[in-house]
Enzyme design. Sequence first.
Site, mmCIF file in Angstrom:
data_model
loop_
_atom_site.group_PDB
_atom_site.id
_atom_site.type_symbol
_atom_site.label_atom_id
_atom_site.label_comp_id
_atom_site.label_asym_id
_atom_site.label_seq_id
_atom_site.Cartn_x
_atom_site.Cartn_y
_atom_site.Cartn_z
ATOM 1 C CD GLN A 8 11.075 16.382 17.250
ATOM 2 O OE1 GLN A 8 10.426 16.685 18.240
ATOM 3 N NE2 GLN A 8 10.490 16.167 16.085
ATOM 4 C CG PHE B 66 6.097 12.676 21.197
ATOM 5 C CD1 PHE B 66 6.014 11.456 20.534
ATOM 6 C CD2 PHE B 66 6.450 12.671 22.532
ATOM 7 C CE1 PHE B 66 6.253 10.262 21.207
ATOM 8 C CE2 PHE B 66 6.707 11.490 23.210
ATOM 9 C CZ PHE B 66 6.613 10.283 22.540
ATOM 10 N NE ARG C 91 3.478 9.666 16.561
ATOM 11 C CZ ARG C 91 3.660 8.538 17.251
ATOM 12 N NH1 ARG C 91 3.573 8.556 18.566
ATOM 13 N NH2 ARG C 91 3.943 7.411 16.631
ATOM 14 C CB ALA D 124 7.072 16.295 7.863
ATOM 15 N NE ARG E 202 1.737 18.367 7.499
ATOM 16 C CZ ARG E 202 2.018 17.426 6.601
ATOM 17 N NH1 ARG E 202 1.237 16.359 6.481
ATOM 18 N NH2 ARG E 202 3.087 17.521 5.834
ATOM 19 C CD GLU F 249 9.489 20.561 13.425
ATOM 20 O OE1 GLU F 249 9.499 21.122 12.317
ATOM 21 O OE2 GLU F 249 8.574 19.805 13.784
ATOM 22 C CD GLU G 76 3.881 14.056 11.525
ATOM 23 O OE1 GLU G 76 3.780 15.131 12.134
ATOM 24 O OE2 GLU G 76 4.143 13.970 10.302
#
Length: 778
Positions: free
Chosen positions: A215, A246, A360, A529, A328, A250, A730
């Site tokens: 990703q 997902f 995710r 994101a 987050r 990343e 997401e």
Amino acid sequence: MSETPLDEHPEEAASALLEVVHQPLPHDSALRHVQGNAPYIDDILEPEGTLHLAIGMAPIAAGDILSLDLSAVRQAPGIVAVLTAEDIRGRNDVSPALGDEPMLAAREISFHGQPVFLVAATSRKAARLASRLARYETRAEPPVVTVADARQAGGTVLPDYAWQRGDADSALAEAPHRLEGELEIGGQEHFYLEGQIAFAIPGEDGDIFVHSSTQHPSEVQHIVARVMGTADNAVTVECRRMGGGFGGKESQASHWAALAAFAAQATGRPCKLRLDRDDDFALTGKRHDFLSAYAVGFDGQGMIQALDIRHDARCGYSADLSLGVIDRTMFHTDNAYFIPASRIASRRLKTNTVSNTAFRGFGGPQGMLAIEAIMDAIARRLGRDPLDVRKDNLYRPGHLVTPYGMEVFDHATMLPLIETLEATSRYRERRHEVAAFNAQSPILKRGLALTPVKFGISFTLKHLNQAGALVHVYSDGSVMLNHGGTEMGQGLFVKVAQVVADEFGLPLERVKITATNTAKVPNTGPTAASSGSDLNAMAARIAARTIRDRMAGEAARRLGDRPEQIRFRHGRVFAGEASMSFAELAKACVLERISLSSTGYYRTPGITWDRATKTGRPFFYFAYGAACSEVLIDTTTGEMRLEAVDILHDCGRSLNPAIDIGQIEGGFVQGLGWLTTEELVFDREGRLRTHAPSTYKIPVASDIPARFRVDLWPEANREDAIYRSKAVGEPPVMLAISAFSAIADAIHAVKPGRPTHLRAPATPEAILDAVDHQWRQG
């Protein structure tokens, strides 16, 4: 790169001309997916001499390697090279930032299965067989495995972090009612269909070309260069498509790409590394699991007056992305609710397990699950309908500031959306039906819940909110599109192509989608994101518009009009009644030496977050949604069946309703798995025991109810996102919290009025434990 202000072109006028955007078009690879001929990295033809790689994995979870005998590995059939940390020419570091993740462990072992050496062989089977022949002498230590273990051990991967609004202690003390509790929240395996894979091909002058299922191609580029000891410009990373990501690709795709490049550098031959599914489970991070302890104060109506909550997260042995993920969690602990006084704290606990990573929702689902469980607990204490408690606590005029200080400027969407779903799902009528059923059914119990979602859109790390694109128009009028976003099945590529097609007034098939490549668009952020379309479609639109404006000037000269009056539609270019084909204009521009190539660059406006001072506006906007779920449980076996789901979700003015509805359905089901069936089990030695489909249960078709209704909320984004759309990747995951709340509602029906204690995931064992607890309370 050119950076064009979009407000020079009024949104309303542009929208009136759209013919491809907002249409429910299929995914660009849909047919190839169904036919099974969409090429992934393992399908790329292998050059002569390609080597296959396997990883030598540590046999302990904590301790030291005292000696390592690789002689049997080197002597095995088909072996070309056996590489260790001593062979690395650059830095032995594959971490995203902090330098705390060695590519190959040299002495200290931090989790079971940690990569220690790399085998390169003429076949994958030979490499895998040889990798098991190593002889270790180790000094093992008791591993720290669970959140509870980590609390006792006291180790962290990053400093503790918290923010506070108002005087939470005084507000708690003064509240008429108070509850305390702790919620156990499990992790989740990504279970992408295409496992982790990388294919590195050496070039001239030390260059390397890496096919990576990632990703974040730019981060793979940086880390490969770091390990090889070379400059970024010697490394090209390409990704045409992933078979799912997902969040699991990343940051963590970099490790396998770096190993493949390392082997290619050492041997001078192409090298491919594809993890076996069991090894993929063992070697890659998961969704963070938590213990979240809280105290909440509220009045007689259930209005929250104060919240004190601490999220303790199992992060693994290194930081990875835990800073942003747990932040987050904190950002979404309020979900859709105003909390006058709060203390929201977090600890990033260190364990002897593989480092957890992005998944995710990126920590948001865990924070949201916690506050929704609190809402249910308040409703049960007061004997009120949980939906009424939720609605009373929503952000509202005069009560719009979040615990982190940002104003919820678009709050007006939430209540009408909830009330619309309340009506269309027949929530009130079904609440009575459920109560009547439970009153006459001692064994089977039904549960019903309607829960909202408010999810902030943007990276909270400011510099990631940027994107680049490259667009070419060829002399025959065909278009080539490239940008920094990656395609993992979510439909990003087709959405961006739709935007470019409409800029030129062309049918979608005239726009060629090409693989994400660091040599074409540099310094990109991850596709994460939920911001892929927001960022990359804007950048591509800017690039296409730059070319279109140049072409409009030539069309005006030829057709006798002003450039601003030129219109591009139906594959033609119009000036009043006069027109010419787009292809004719493209050819004319080439003959007149007008450039038909442009880059585009976009950065999200108006956002900032200062983590040190805990101030700013971290999100460009919020995406909203709500789901109503009904379940049936068997109180003697713990079995659960999802009976019905109604979803109303806010995508703004959807770029592609078909793609977005698919994302909503898939997101809900993935969230359902996290909260009901997908359980990660480690033994006391730190070994993951649920490491294959035989022991790790993701949802299947039979878990989906016959009634599964998804509708889109018909309201444009108030912010100037691409064509007033909203992100959709997401937020739908958190719609599945309604199913978890419905299960808790069914358990509560066993002995109404008593607190319910349900852990996530709500497996049959967890449901039975909760039912037992419901009976045993005083």
